[in-house]
Design an enzyme around this catalytic site. Structure first.
Site, PDB file in Angstrom:
ATOM      1  N   LYS A 115      52.664 -47.990  20.161  1.00 25.43           N
ATOM      2  CA  LYS A 115      51.972 -49.257  19.431  1.00 25.43           C
ATOM      3  C   LYS A 115      53.022 -49.454  18.241  1.00 25.43           C
ATOM      4  CE  LYS A 115      48.539 -50.228  21.829  1.00 25.43           C
ATOM      5  NZ  LYS A 115      48.400 -51.539  22.698  1.00 25.43           N
ATOM      6  N   PHE A 170      39.133 -55.972  25.295  1.00 26.79           N
ATOM      7  CA  PHE A 170      39.619 -57.066  24.473  1.00 26.79           C
ATOM      8  C   PHE A 170      40.224 -57.954  25.649  1.00 26.79           C
ATOM      9  CE2 PHE A 170      41.587 -53.766  21.360  1.00 26.79           C
ATOM     10  CZ  PHE A 170      40.188 -53.880  20.685  1.00 26.79           C
ATOM     11  N   TYR A 178      50.824 -42.107  21.500  1.00 31.34           N
ATOM     12  CA  TYR A 178      50.102 -43.425  21.360  1.00 31.34           C
ATOM     13  C   TYR A 178      50.496 -44.198  20.155  1.00 31.34           C
ATOM     14  CZ  TYR A 178      46.414 -46.874  20.972  1.00 31.34           C
ATOM     15  OH  TYR A 178      45.674 -48.090  20.754  1.00 31.34           O
TER      16      TYR A 178
END
Length: 253
Positions: free
Chosen positions: A159, A16, A155
């Site tokens: 986030k 990204f 994880y």
């Protein structure tokens, strides 16, 4: 055509981040690109300067280190500190394991990168934006912030923290005319799975079998769209997935 604007993009050596760098350069932004791989940053700098005639400065450091963030970003001249867009992209997932069998070293790396790295970089850049009474911070989250899935535990938590921090930033920076957007991509075929599975290319490839995932360019287009809206418009929270994906758990293959 040059815009006279500057975008700072972390984790710009792949995925990204690299796609966002190319997208903003295409639109005439000068760039500050950061990452751990100095050679890759140098290659990307040359490529973007030649292709789009923009100015690019590179900073090779690890966002996990507060000292490195302070030293690298503190080296920027006043001209380069006039950052219009900050894309907090640096992040990663490591392994898939139940929380009782997780590797604490992997936990540290994910939390230090995804959460603390975002905070360290933002803490340095936000005062620059406040002084100018303008700016846009884009935090790259994940569908994992919205839906916890088996073996995603830490994880997903990292986030979810990005999601919460984005909301907090939006509130706290409101008096300074600073936009904050969280972009939460779903399944995207970048180096993400290769990193998660620590170089196991076959296992990484299996993640995307049976459907068409997002690309880095797809996500970069969304990020740029959010930043190209009129001054009075701010997208606070945006989830983007492949058509075949409903959330972090449901994918039709």
């Amino acid at each position: 055509m040059k815009t006279g604007k500057i975008a700072l993009i972390t984790g710009a050596t792949a995925g990204f981040g690299e796609a966002c760098a190319a997208r903003f350069a295409k639109e005439g932004y000068d760039l500050i690109i950061t990452g751990r791989r100095a050679e890759r940053l140098a290659e990307l700098k040359q490529q973007l300067q030649e292709q789009y005639a923009v100015q690019v400065t590179t900073l090779a450091f690890d966002v996990r280190s507060r000292e490195a963030c302070t030293t690298a970003l503190g080296s920027l001249s006043a001209e380069w500190q006039a950052v219009d867009v900050l894309v907090n992209n640096a992040g990663l997932a490591l392994d898939l394991s139940t929380i009782d069998e997780g590797n604490p070293d992997d936990w540290d790396t994910m939390l230090d990168t995804n959460v603390k790295g975002l905070l360290y970089v933002s803490r340095i850049v936000m005062p620059w934006m406040k002084a100018r009474k303008k700016g846009h911070i884009v935090n790259i989250g994940s569908t994992a912030a919205k839906t916890v899935y088996a073996k995603g535990n830490v994880y997903c938590a990292s986030k979810a923290a990005v999601d919460a921090l984005s909301q907090g930033m939006r509130i706290d920076l409101l008096p300074y005319n600073i936009k904050v957007t969280a972009v939460h991509p779903g399944a995207a075929e970048t180096e993400f799975s290769l990193v998660r599975f620590k170089g196991d290319a076959d296992r990484a490839k299996d993640v995307y079998k049976g459907f068409t995932p997002l690309s880095g360019e797809d996500v970069a287009d969304v990020v740029y769209y959010c930043c190209a809206l009129p001054a009075h418009v701010c997208i606070n929270d945006l989830v983007v997935t492949p058509t075949a994906q409903a959330n972090a758990y449901y994918i039709h293959r």
